[in-house]
Design a protein around this motif. Sequence first.
Motif, short mmCIF file in Angstrom:
data_model
loop_
_atom_site.label_atom_id
_atom_site.label_comp_id
_atom_site.label_asym_id
_atom_site.label_seq_id
_atom_site.Cartn_x
_atom_site.Cartn_y
_atom_site.Cartn_z
N UNK A 194 0.83 -1.20 0.00
CA UNK A 194 0.00 0.00 0.00
C UNK A 194 0.87 1.26 0.00
N UNK A 195 1.93 1.25 0.79
CA UNK A 195 2.85 2.39 0.82
C UNK A 195 3.55 2.54 -0.53
N UNK A 196 3.92 1.43 -1.13
CA UNK A 196 4.54 1.43 -2.47
C UNK A 196 3.62 2.09 -3.49
N UNK A 197 2.35 1.69 -3.50
CA UNK A 197 1.39 2.25 -4.45
C UNK A 197 1.20 3.75 -4.22
N UNK A 198 1.16 4.15 -2.96
CA UNK A 198 0.98 5.56 -2.63
C UNK A 198 2.18 6.40 -3.05
N UNK A 199 3.37 5.93 -2.72
CA UNK A 199 4.57 6.73 -2.95
C UNK A 199 5.02 6.74 -4.41
N UNK A 200 4.75 5.68 -5.14
CA UNK A 200 5.18 5.70 -6.55
C UNK A 200 4.40 6.75 -7.33
N UNK A 201 3.18 7.06 -6.86
CA UNK A 201 2.42 8.15 -7.48
C UNK A 201 2.84 9.50 -6.91
N UNK A 202 2.98 9.57 -5.58
CA UNK A 202 3.31 10.85 -4.93
C UNK A 202 4.70 11.33 -5.31
N UNK A 203 5.66 10.41 -5.38
CA UNK A 203 7.05 10.78 -5.68
C UNK A 203 7.39 10.68 -7.16
#
Length: 203
Positions: A126-135
């Motif tokens: 879930x963190x991976x999915x969030x950060x790959x978009x945010x960053x």
Amino acid sequence: MTADPQRPAPGTRMTFRWRKWDGSPHWRHDCYYLGSDDWGDWFGQPAGSHSSRPGRDVVIDHPDVTLLPPSGDYALTMNAPPHSTRVYIDIAWDVRWSEEGEPTGIDMDLDVVDHAHRGVYIDDRDEWDEHRAAYGYPLDIVERLEKLAVDLERRVTAHEAPFDAATAAHWFGVLAALPREPEVPAVDHARPFVGLRPTPPAC
């Protein structure tokens, strides 16, 4: 891995510094350099060592050893028994020696874990999915690291070296033989990262 004259002497105390893709500070681990083998460079934390990140400071209960492989796309940590997490792999980018002569890398969220009760699994999707978009992680890096996580999950499940007990036991022996215990460090989250950019590691 062949001997490198630029490596510190085994037993040298240093800090393994992690950051996120945007350069913000993440975990920092006070540790000792243990040496190298065919898999890469090894570091260790005796029980009582400090690990910290902004807002959290912990003292570890069990020794651990960490491998920095030449690929630069993960860091393997193995915890001594009876810790419930035998293996913890940080999927990463640009894991290498910094210009200041200490290990550093970019934490890329995904982790491969071997837990006594849950078995082997890939964590923090879930963190991976969030950060790959945010960053804005580059697509080629996303694809590479997702494949890497699956491959590492397979290798950990099979207890392949260097994820096996025998490899860890050797480096735990080196760590135990160090002549001194770590001192209590000063927490330094604000120290800047010098000369570090999210560049592809040498493969």
